[in-house]
Design a protein around this motif. Structure first.
Motif, PDB file in Angstrom:
ATOM      1  N   HIS A  65      21.477  26.954  52.312  1.00 32.53           N
ATOM      2  CA  HIS A  65      21.446  27.462  50.946  1.00 32.53           C
ATOM      3  C   HIS A  65      20.429  28.578  50.838  1.00 32.53           C
ATOM      4  O   HIS A  65      19.523  28.708  51.652  1.00 32.53           O
ATOM      5  CB  HIS A  65      21.179  26.337  49.934  1.00 32.53           C
ATOM      6  N   TYR A  66      20.598  29.403  49.794  1.00 34.42           N
ATOM      7  CA  TYR A  66      19.777  30.606  49.642  1.00 34.42           C
ATOM      8  C   TYR A  66      19.589  30.912  48.164  1.00 34.42           C
ATOM      9  O   TYR A  66      20.534  30.835  47.375  1.00 34.42           O
ATOM     10  CB  TYR A  66      20.475  31.776  50.350  1.00 34.42           C
ATOM     11  N   TRP A  67      18.366  31.277  47.817  1.00 33.92           N
ATOM     12  CA  TRP A  67      17.988  31.632  46.435  1.00 33.92           C
ATOM     13  C   TRP A  67      18.054  33.138  46.278  1.00 33.92           C
ATOM     14  O   TRP A  67      17.463  33.882  47.074  1.00 33.92           O
ATOM     15  CB  TRP A  67      16.584  31.126  46.153  1.00 33.92           C
ATOM     16  N   ILE A  68      18.757  33.593  45.243  1.00 32.14           N
ATOM     17  CA  ILE A  68      18.882  35.023  44.942  1.00 32.14           C
ATOM     18  C   ILE A  68      18.318  35.245  43.542  1.00 32.14           C
ATOM     19  O   ILE A  68      18.984  34.945  42.542  1.00 32.14           O
ATOM     20  CB  ILE A  68      20.355  35.480  45.005  1.00 32.14           C
ATOM     21  N   GLY A  81      39.302  29.814  58.596  1.00 27.14           N
ATOM     22  CA  GLY A  81      39.506  28.742  57.622  1.00 27.14           C
ATOM     23  C   GLY A  81      38.716  29.062  56.375  1.00 27.14           C
ATOM     24  O   GLY A  81      37.967  30.043  56.331  1.00 27.14           O
ATOM     25  N   PRO A  82      38.870  28.248  55.346  1.00 27.57           N
ATOM     26  CA  PRO A  82      38.187  28.553  54.089  1.00 27.57           C
ATOM     27  C   PRO A  82      36.673  28.357  54.176  1.00 27.57           C
ATOM     28  O   PRO A  82      36.192  27.490  54.896  1.00 27.57           O
ATOM     29  CB  PRO A  82      38.801  27.577  53.091  1.00 27.57           C
ATOM     30  N   THR A  83      35.970  29.199  53.458  1.00 25.12           N
ATOM     31  CA  THR A  83      34.545  28.986  53.205  1.00 25.12           C
ATOM     32  C   THR A  83      34.446  28.486  51.772  1.00 25.12           C
ATOM     33  O   THR A  83      34.940  29.131  50.847  1.00 25.12           O
ATOM     34  CB  THR A  83      33.747  30.291  53.383  1.00 25.12           C
ATOM     35  N   ILE A  84      33.832  27.324  51.618  1.00 20.82           N
ATOM     36  CA  ILE A  84      33.669  26.731  50.291  1.00 20.82           C
ATOM     37  C   ILE A  84      32.188  26.772  49.961  1.00 20.82           C
ATOM     38  O   ILE A  84      31.358  26.271  50.713  1.00 20.82           O
ATOM     39  CB  ILE A  84      34.181  25.271  50.259  1.00 20.82           C
ATOM     40  N   TRP A  85      31.860  27.420  48.860  1.00 23.14           N
ATOM     41  CA  TRP A  85      30.486  27.532  48.407  1.00 23.14           C
ATOM     42  C   TRP A  85      30.336  26.934  47.016  1.00 23.14           C
ATOM     43  O   TRP A  85      31.292  26.864  46.278  1.00 23.14           O
ATOM     44  CB  TRP A  85      30.001  28.933  48.228  1.00 23.14           C
ATOM     45  N   LEU A  86      29.106  26.622  46.688  1.00 29.22           N
ATOM     46  CA  LEU A  86      28.721  26.378  45.311  1.00 29.22           C
ATOM     47  C   LEU A  86      27.720  27.465  44.947  1.00 29.22           C
ATOM     48  O   LEU A  86      26.830  27.793  45.743  1.00 29.22           O
ATOM     49  CB  LEU A  86      28.044  25.026  45.131  1.00 29.22           C
ATOM     50  N   ALA A  87      27.878  28.016  43.762  1.00 30.65           N
ATOM     51  CA  ALA A  87      26.921  28.978  43.245  1.00 30.65           C
ATOM     52  C   ALA A  87      26.402  28.434  41.917  1.00 30.65           C
ATOM     53  O   ALA A  87      27.183  28.091  41.031  1.00 30.65           O
ATOM     54  CB  ALA A  87      27.590  30.338  43.040  1.00 30.65           C
ATOM     55  N   VAL A  88      25.090  28.342  41.814  1.00 29.90           N
ATOM     56  CA  VAL A  88      24.447  27.862  40.592  1.00 29.90           C
ATOM     57  C   VAL A  88      23.743  29.055  39.963  1.00 29.90           C
ATOM     58  O   VAL A  88      22.861  29.659  40.586  1.00 29.90           O
ATOM     59  CB  VAL A  88      23.433  26.721  40.907  1.00 29.90           C
ATOM     60  N   HIS A  89      24.158  29.384  38.748  1.00 31.05           N
ATOM     61  CA  HIS A  89      23.612  30.536  38.024  1.00 31.05           C
ATOM     62  C   HIS A  89      22.726  30.015  36.894  1.00 31.05           C
ATOM     63  O   HIS A  89      23.132  29.168  36.108  1.00 31.05           O
ATOM     64  CB  HIS A  89      24.741  31.380  37.422  1.00 31.05           C
ATOM     65  N   ARG A  90      21.512  30.568  36.834  1.00 28.57           N
ATOM     66  CA  ARG A  90      20.560  30.156  35.798  1.00 28.57           C
ATOM     67  C   ARG A  90      20.138  31.380  35.019  1.00 28.57           C
ATOM     68  O   ARG A  90      19.674  32.376  35.582  1.00 28.57           O
ATOM     69  CB  ARG A  90      19.334  29.522  36.468  1.00 28.57           C
ATOM     70  N   SER A  91      20.314  31.297  33.713  1.00 28.17           N
ATOM     71  CA  SER A  91      19.906  32.437  32.878  1.00 28.17           C
ATOM     72  C   SER A  91      18.621  32.124  32.138  1.00 28.17           C
ATOM     73  O   SER A  91      18.121  31.028  32.164  1.00 28.17           O
ATOM     74  CB  SER A  91      21.009  32.787  31.882  1.00 28.17           C
ATOM     75  N   ILE A 142      27.736  26.445  37.088  1.00 31.10           N
ATOM     76  CA  ILE A 142      27.981  26.081  38.480  1.00 31.10           C
ATOM     77  C   ILE A 142      29.428  26.414  38.786  1.00 31.10           C
ATOM     78  O   ILE A 142      30.342  25.985  38.058  1.00 31.10           O
ATOM     79  CB  ILE A 142      27.711  24.587  38.739  1.00 31.10           C
ATOM     80  N   GLU A 143      29.631  27.191  39.832  1.00 28.57           N
ATOM     81  CA  GLU A 143      30.994  27.562  40.190  1.00 28.57           C
ATOM     82  C   GLU A 143      31.284  27.236  41.649  1.00 28.57           C
ATOM     83  O   GLU A 143      30.386  27.270  42.492  1.00 28.57           O
ATOM     84  CB  GLU A 143      31.281  29.036  39.905  1.00 28.57           C
ATOM     85  N   ARG A 144      32.531  26.897  41.901  1.00 27.44           N
ATOM     86  CA  ARG A 144      33.020  26.732  43.265  1.00 27.44           C
ATOM     87  C   ARG A 144      33.690  28.042  43.648  1.00 27.44           C
ATOM     88  O   ARG A 144      34.486  28.595  42.888  1.00 27.44           O
ATOM     89  CB  ARG A 144      34.046  25.593  43.340  1.00 27.44           C
ATOM     90  N   GLN A 185      22.565  41.062  39.591  1.00 31.09           N
ATOM     91  CA  GLN A 185      22.823  40.211  38.439  1.00 31.09           C
ATOM     92  C   GLN A 185      21.597  40.048  37.548  1.00 31.09           C
ATOM     93  O   GLN A 185      20.467  40.149  38.011  1.00 31.09           O
ATOM     94  CB  GLN A 185      23.301  38.836  38.932  1.00 31.09           C
ATOM     95  N   ASP A 186      21.860  39.746  36.288  1.00 30.75           N
ATOM     96  CA  ASP A 186      20.797  39.497  35.314  1.00 30.75           C
ATOM     97  C   ASP A 186      20.327  38.046  35.336  1.00 30.75           C
ATOM     98  O   ASP A 186      19.437  37.684  34.579  1.00 30.75           O
ATOM     99  CB  ASP A 186      21.286  39.836  33.896  1.00 30.75           C
ATOM    100  N   GLU A 187      20.949  37.223  36.167  1.00 25.52           N
ATOM    101  CA  GLU A 187      20.590  35.807  36.235  1.00 25.52           C
ATOM    102  C   GLU A 187      20.235  35.422  37.664  1.00 25.52           C
ATOM    103  O   GLU A 187      20.669  36.072  38.615  1.00 25.52           O
ATOM    104  CB  GLU A 187      21.739  34.940  35.714  1.00 25.52           C
ATOM    105  N   ASP A 188      19.417  34.380  37.793  1.00 25.69           N
ATOM    106  CA  ASP A 188      19.121  33.828  39.112  1.00 25.69           C
ATOM    107  C   ASP A 188      20.360  33.133  39.642  1.00 25.69           C
ATOM    108  O   ASP A 188      21.178  32.615  38.875  1.00 25.69           O
ATOM    109  CB  ASP A 188      17.988  32.795  39.019  1.00 25.69           C
ATOM    110  N   GLU A 189      20.482  33.104  40.986  1.00 22.84           N
ATOM    111  CA  GLU A 189      21.617  32.425  41.603  1.00 22.84           C
ATOM    112  C   GLU A 189      21.151  31.701  42.859  1.00 22.84           C
ATOM    113  O   GLU A 189      20.384  32.239  43.648  1.00 22.84           O
ATOM    114  CB  GLU A 189      22.704  33.439  41.967  1.00 22.84           C
ATOM    115  N   TRP A 190      21.617  30.475  43.013  1.00 22.97           N
ATOM    116  CA  TRP A 190      21.380  29.682  44.218  1.00 22.97           C
ATOM    117  C   TRP A 190      22.748  29.384  44.797  1.00 22.97           C
ATOM    118  O   TRP A 190      23.652  28.945  44.076  1.00 22.97           O
ATOM    119  CB  TRP A 190      20.646  28.396  43.845  1.00 22.97           C
ATOM    120  N   VAL A 191      22.940  29.691  46.088  1.00 28.24           N
ATOM    121  CA  VAL A 191      24.227  29.443  46.726  1.00 28.24           C
ATOM    122  C   VAL A 191      24.048  28.488  47.898  1.00 28.24           C
ATOM    123  O   VAL A 191      23.009  28.487  48.567  1.00 28.24           O
ATOM    124  CB  VAL A 191      24.914  30.739  47.214  1.00 28.24           C
TER     125      VAL A 191
END
Length: 106
Positions: free
Chosen positions: A78-81, A96-106, A29-31, A47-53
């Protein structure tokens, strides 16, 4: 250890910041904090992994292969990639800033 997602925000608006909040086997999980950044016009993530942002603050637009329209993300959206789906960041908020969370699942 208790931490706050909005603490220690990067101050250099000239660069996008990526900070891992959690990195365990199979899950990261990254900010991400963007200040108007976008992907170069000739660059695509594949990417080789799934990502949810999810966008927590600001806004972003994603360009995704196979879609005619942009994926517009406002706070809470949110969106599933899935792995292998080509995508790029078309734009992020300029005011202004855009703050996201990205969840990567391998």
């Amino acid at each position: 250890m208790l931490k706050n997602l909005f603490a220690a925000m990067p101050v250099d608006a000239a660069h996008e910041a990526f900070d891992d909040l959690l990195d365990v086997p199979g899950l990261r999980i990254e900010r991400i904090v963007s200040h108007g950044q976008k992907s170069p016009s000739d660059f695509w993530y594949e990417q080789d992994e799934d990502e949810w942002v999810i966008v927590l603050q600001g806004s972003a637009a994603l360009q995704v292969t196979g879609r005619n329209d942009l994926v517009m993300l406002a706070p809470g959206d949110h969106y599933w990639i899935p792995a292998g789906l080509r995508h790029r960041v078309h734009s992020t908020a300029q005011d202004g800033p855009t703050i996201w969370l990205a969840v990567h699942r391998s």
